[in-house]
Design a protein around this motif. Structure first.
Motif, mmCIF file in Angstrom:
data_model
loop_
_atom_site.group_PDB
_atom_site.id
_atom_site.type_symbol
_atom_site.label_atom_id
_atom_site.label_comp_id
_atom_site.label_asym_id
_atom_site.label_seq_id
_atom_site.Cartn_x
_atom_site.Cartn_y
_atom_site.Cartn_z
ATOM 1 N N ALA A 64 0.828 -1.215 0.000
ATOM 2 C CA ALA A 64 0.000 0.000 0.000
ATOM 3 C C ALA A 64 0.858 1.259 0.000
ATOM 4 C CB ALA A 64 -0.935 -0.011 1.208
ATOM 5 N N VAL A 65 1.952 1.232 0.797
ATOM 6 C CA VAL A 65 2.834 2.407 0.856
ATOM 7 C C VAL A 65 3.454 2.653 -0.516
ATOM 8 C CG1 VAL A 65 5.021 3.282 1.765
ATOM 9 C CG2 VAL A 65 3.326 2.309 3.313
ATOM 10 N N VAL A 66 3.946 1.570 -1.138
ATOM 11 C CA VAL A 66 4.558 1.728 -2.464
ATOM 12 C C VAL A 66 3.527 2.269 -3.455
ATOM 13 C CG1 VAL A 66 5.540 0.474 -4.423
ATOM 14 C CG2 VAL A 66 6.367 0.038 -2.103
ATOM 15 N N ASN A 67 2.301 1.716 -3.408
ATOM 16 C CA ASN A 67 1.244 2.227 -4.289
ATOM 17 C C ASN A 67 1.031 3.724 -4.084
ATOM 18 O OD1 ASN A 67 0.680 -0.092 -5.642
ATOM 19 N ND2 ASN A 67 -1.057 -0.685 -4.336
ATOM 20 N N SER A 68 0.946 4.127 -2.823
ATOM 21 C CA SER A 68 0.713 5.543 -2.532
ATOM 22 C C SER A 68 1.842 6.418 -3.070
ATOM 23 C CB SER A 68 0.578 5.766 -1.024
ATOM 24 O OG SER A 68 -0.733 5.466 -0.627
ATOM 25 N N LEU A 69 3.083 5.912 -2.895
ATOM 26 C CA LEU A 69 4.223 6.681 -3.388
ATOM 27 C C LEU A 69 4.173 6.819 -4.908
ATOM 28 C CD1 LEU A 69 7.125 5.313 -1.125
ATOM 29 C CD2 LEU A 69 6.042 7.569 -1.037
ATOM 30 N N ASP A 203 -2.533 11.282 0.988
ATOM 31 C CA ASP A 203 -3.521 10.912 2.009
ATOM 32 C C ASP A 203 -4.947 10.961 1.476
ATOM 33 O OD1 ASP A 203 -4.259 13.544 1.946
ATOM 34 O OD2 ASP A 203 -4.393 13.747 4.124
ATOM 35 N N GLU A 204 -5.114 11.065 0.156
ATOM 36 C CA GLU A 204 -6.455 11.182 -0.411
ATOM 37 C C GLU A 204 -7.191 9.854 -0.273
ATOM 38 O OE1 GLU A 204 -9.809 12.514 -2.298
ATOM 39 O OE2 GLU A 204 -8.838 10.590 -2.645
ATOM 40 N N ILE A 205 -8.463 9.919 0.155
ATOM 41 C CA ILE A 205 -9.193 8.674 0.362
ATOM 42 C C ILE A 205 -10.497 8.612 -0.437
ATOM 43 C CG2 ILE A 205 -10.254 9.580 2.493
ATOM 44 C CD1 ILE A 205 -9.237 6.011 2.383
ATOM 45 N N ILE A 206 -11.170 9.765 -0.575
ATOM 46 C CA ILE A 206 -12.520 9.709 -1.165
ATOM 47 C C ILE A 206 -12.446 9.373 -2.650
ATOM 48 C CG2 ILE A 206 -14.664 10.978 -1.486
ATOM 49 C CD1 ILE A 206 -13.742 12.765 0.867
ATOM 50 N N VAL A 207 -11.751 10.235 -3.406
ATOM 51 C CA VAL A 207 -11.624 9.988 -4.846
ATOM 52 C C VAL A 207 -10.956 8.641 -5.081
ATOM 53 C CG1 VAL A 207 -10.592 10.852 -6.974
ATOM 54 C CG2 VAL A 207 -11.571 12.458 -5.341
ATOM 55 N N THR A 208 -9.970 8.325 -4.205
ATOM 56 C CA THR A 208 -9.239 7.071 -4.358
ATOM 57 C C THR A 208 -10.187 5.878 -4.273
ATOM 58 O OG1 THR A 208 -7.530 8.211 -3.107
ATOM 59 C CG2 THR A 208 -7.141 5.899 -3.608
ATOM 60 N N ASN A 209 -11.104 5.936 -3.316
ATOM 61 C CA ASN A 209 -12.042 4.830 -3.144
ATOM 62 C C ASN A 209 -12.875 4.573 -4.389
ATOM 63 O OD1 ASN A 209 -12.242 3.133 -0.935
ATOM 64 N ND2 ASN A 209 -12.735 4.864 0.419
ATOM 65 N N PHE A 210 -13.229 5.652 -5.079
ATOM 66 C CA PHE A 210 -14.062 5.514 -6.279
ATOM 67 C C PHE A 210 -13.266 5.048 -7.481
ATOM 68 C CE2 PHE A 210 -16.869 8.253 -3.841
ATOM 69 C CZ PHE A 210 -18.106 7.693 -4.114
ATOM 70 N N THR A 211 -11.965 5.425 -7.514
ATOM 71 C CA THR A 211 -11.207 5.189 -8.739
ATOM 72 C C THR A 211 -10.263 3.994 -8.630
ATOM 73 O OG1 THR A 211 -9.628 6.837 -7.973
ATOM 74 C CG2 THR A 211 -11.277 7.568 -9.556
ATOM 75 N N ALA A 212 -10.102 3.411 -7.424
ATOM 76 C CA ALA A 212 -9.248 2.239 -7.283
ATOM 77 C C ALA A 212 -10.088 0.997 -7.590
ATOM 78 C CB ALA A 212 -8.685 2.155 -5.886
ATOM 79 N N GLY A 213 -9.471 0.051 -8.215
ATOM 80 C CA GLY A 213 -10.187 -1.205 -8.458
ATOM 81 C C GLY A 213 -10.187 -2.047 -7.202
ATOM 82 N N LEU A 243 3.637 7.986 9.157
ATOM 83 C CA LEU A 243 3.162 8.919 8.134
ATOM 84 C C LEU A 243 3.273 10.364 8.621
ATOM 85 C CD1 LEU A 243 0.032 7.219 6.544
ATOM 86 C CD2 LEU A 243 2.390 7.261 5.744
ATOM 87 N N VAL A 244 2.884 10.585 9.886
ATOM 88 C CA VAL A 244 2.982 11.939 10.445
ATOM 89 C C VAL A 244 4.421 12.426 10.345
ATOM 90 C CG1 VAL A 244 2.898 13.285 12.574
ATOM 91 C CG2 VAL A 244 1.007 11.768 11.974
ATOM 92 N N THR A 245 5.340 11.545 10.774
ATOM 93 C CA THR A 245 6.752 11.923 10.768
ATOM 94 C C THR A 245 7.211 12.304 9.365
ATOM 95 O OG1 THR A 245 6.969 10.243 12.458
ATOM 96 C CG2 THR A 245 9.004 11.233 11.632
ATOM 97 N N PHE A 246 6.813 11.483 8.390
ATOM 98 C CA PHE A 246 7.289 11.769 7.037
ATOM 99 C C PHE A 246 6.556 12.943 6.394
ATOM 100 C CE2 PHE A 246 9.270 7.613 7.431
ATOM 101 C CZ PHE A 246 10.516 7.886 6.901
#
Lengths: 267, 380
Positions: A64-69, A203-213, A243-246
């Motif tokens: 998940a972290v790699v995907n986010s990056l 940190d986007e979650i809403i749009v991500t939820n709709f557009t991720a398979g 995540l906060v730290t980074f």
């Protein structure tokens, strides 16, 4: 300015209150990340780094972290290119419908995420595009472009026109002028815009939820899923703390850059 | 305004050789570019022919500037002088007319394809580059090889007396130094024409006077044609070989500083260059003995005792000193004429103390000047 003693004390109290309000939750989060108990119990029962090890060994988290990056990086690059071009077009050239374009460029950031999300999802389905990292990148780019666009337009408004004219006058064609004069002038605006865009995407979650398979998960999605499983709570705390730290790094950099640039421009 | 105001001011040497800069019927209208602006060459005044949201900045200019000349464009703000300069540089496209540099039509060429360089009013230095890199910029983009480039940059910096400043950033320089960098950056390319847009406007008086002398010396040393835009008549008179006086998008007069100062062609020129000392109507008839408008420069007028007799070749007028302004080297007297109107008189304080000068207020005087010094001026 000279304030009375009472005002000074009042201001201090308010500042402390605001800081507490902003940062106490983060402190509590940090404390729980080191708490050996699997449940949220107060006061903490001891000190452990065990949850960090568990988080590190969880493959779902690292994927998940790699995907986010990846998504953050691609959306940022896309936004930098499109946002800069749009900003230059709108700022430098007057053409029919310029105001309208400017308005519609900024609109997506005011649009509720659910609306953007459902609109994109419907479009992807209509055009038969498979959900995955690519669709998430497109979704994030919608608001990242706005961030970069706003940053660059603001900078272009502050930059004087004459150095570009001087460059042309000295024999540089338009591309050379952009590369040697305009671009260095935009440099810090691009950097702070890019950092902000990346942070928003990450940190986007809403749009991500709709557009991720179904098969793709970013780190905010993983957290949202994990929080519903009580046993994973301490690991969530650890991930959140990391995540906060980074996140501090890009925000700090963006602040310093824009502050420094403002001081530099005023000459 | 009559069409004669924009007549081609071809004079002597400029017409025989190929002009360094030639402007033919140049017009610039700002505002909506589309609607028939191209057709109206030199069309009437701003309010009449143009629609509400367009501005006629340059209203038909014909001009020849000779090779090697120090040529000034003088005029108040909004008179079209800077717009004209920007059209020569290529930053603005003319609405109508042609621009020729050394006989070559460059009207439609972009700035980077014209053999001119500009010194900007705000200097327009590149803030992210050192002084040396700023100066070298034109040579770098024109791909002049390294060793030659360095030598030329060093030469240019020496010419403007900025040796040893190469590594500084523009932000670390004073106004006068930035001005010199801007000059070096333009001159290093050895353009055939250098355009200067109020280059000394941001400097204080002392520095400005120094730079005027220096600029003139540099121009004579390099032999490049200078086209110099200024609103400061003193500056234009001091530095120029010839100058053009701009007003409302047109040229009112072209000539040497002496021409323009001593024989102003129009009422506007008389007023803008030097102090406006105009005699017209009844006053002119009473004092000069002719109809029309006349101008007398304040330093040509002598203050005399009321009972003194003017010489046969002198004009004279009686008046009362209304105001005295003590200026140090000279004193300015504002004299209300008995025949109506006012004249300004300046007298050098050769034997006068400030006390004496100031005590003259309210005194009745006779003003006399040689008849050759009251010149008729056109009514625009």
């Amino acid at each position: 300015m000279v304030e009375s003693r009472a005002v000074r004390i009042a201001l201090r109290v308010v500042s402390v209150f605001v800081m507490t309000f902003l940062y106490l939750p983060l402190v509590i989060l940090a404390i729980y990340a080191f708490n050996p108990s699997r449940l949220l119990v107060w006061p903490p029962t001891g000190f452990t780094l065990g949850w960090f090890a568990e988080a590190a060994n969880n493959p779902a988290i690292s994927v998940a972290v790699v995907n986010s990056l990846i998504v953050g990086a691609l959306a940022t690059v896309l936004a930098l290119i499109l946002g800069t071009l749009a900003a230059i077009a709108v700022h430098r050239y007057s053409f029919f419908g310029r105001q309208t374009i400017s308005f519609f460029l900024v609109l997506p950031i005011a649009l509720p995420g659910v609306v953007t999300g459902i609109a994109l999802r419907t479009s992807f389905v209509t055009f038969g595009i498979d959900f995955g990292l690519f669709t998430i990148v497109v979704g994030h780019a919608t608001f990242c472009v706005v961030i970069v666009y706003n940053n660059v337009v603001a900078r272009l408004r502050r930059l004087p026109r004459s150095p570009e004219e001087a460059s042309a006058d000295l024999g540089a064609d338009m591309w050379t002028t952009f590369r040697r004069i305009t671009f260095p002038g935009l440099g810090t605006a691009l950097l702070s815009g890019g950092l902000l865009a990346f942070a928003l995407s990450f940190d986007e979650i809403i749009v991500t939820n709709f557009t991720a398979g179904a098969g793709t998960q970013t780190i905010p999605m993983w957290i949202l899923a994990a929080i519903q499983r009580p046993t994973e709570l301490p690991v969530v705390n650890v991930v959140a703390l990391v995540l906060v730290t980074f996140s501090i790094i890009p925000v700090y950099l963006a602040q310093r850059i824009s502050g420094g640039a403002a001081a530099g421009v005023s000459r | 305004m009559t069409p004669e105001a924009s007549r081609p001011p071809t004079r002597g040497e400029a017409s025989s050789a190929v002009a360094a800069v030639r402007l033919e019927g140049l017009v610039k209208r700002f505002g909506d570019a589309g609607t028939g602006a191209g057709a109206g060459t030199g069309a009437g005044d701003t309010s009449g022919s143009a629609s509400a949201d367009t501005v006629l900045a340059v209203a038909g200019i014909d001009l020849d500037i000779a090779d090697g000349e120090f040529f000034s464009m003088l005029g108040p703000s909004g008179s079209g002088k800077t717009t004209t300069l920007r059209m020569i540089a290529g930053f603005e496209l003319p609405t109508a007319g042609r621009i020729l540099l050394h006989g070559e039509d460059v009207t439609d060429r972009p700035p980077f394809e014209r053999d001119v360089n500009t010194v900007f009013q705000d200097y327009a230095l590149f803030p992210h580059m050192s002084v040396a890199d700023n100066v070298a910029y034109g040579l770098v983009v024109r791909k002049v090889p390294g060793p030659e480039r360095q030598a030329r940059v060093a030469d240019a910096l020496r010419m403007v007396r900025l040796e040893g400043y190469d590594r500084r950033r523009p932000g670390q320089l004073s106004g006068g130094q930035r001005q010199r960098v801007a000059l070096a950056r333009a001159l290093v390319n050895r353009p055939r024409v250098l355009l200067l847009d109020e280059p000394l406007g941001a400097l204080d008086l002392k520095l400005r006077e120094e730079m005027q002398i220096e600029l003139k010396a540099i121009q004579q040393a390099v032999g490049i044609t200078f086209v110099y835009v200024t609103h400061d008549q003193q500056e234009a008179l001091t530095m120029s070989d010839r100058l053009a006086v701009f007003n409302r998008g047109r040229i009112e007069q072209v000539g040497t500083p002496a021409d323009v100062y001593e024989r102003p062609a129009t009422r506007f020129v008389a007023g803008f260059v030097g102090t406006s000392n105009l005699l017209s109507g009844e006053t002119a008839r009473a004092i000069v003995g002719g109809s029309g408008t006349f101008t007398v420069r304040p330093e040509k007028i002598r203050l005399a005792e009321p009972d003194s007799q003017p010489a046969p070749d002198e004009a004279s007028a009686m008046g009362t000193i209304r105001e005295v302004v003590y200026l140090g080297p000279d004193t300015r007297y504002i004299v209300a004429l008995d025949a109506g109107g006012e004249l300004v008189v300046t007298q050098q304080n050769i034997a006068t103390s400030s006390m004496e000068a100031l005590s003259a207020k309210g005194r009745t005087v006779r003003l006399t000047w040689k008849r050759q010094h009251n010149l008729p001026v056109g009514e625009e």
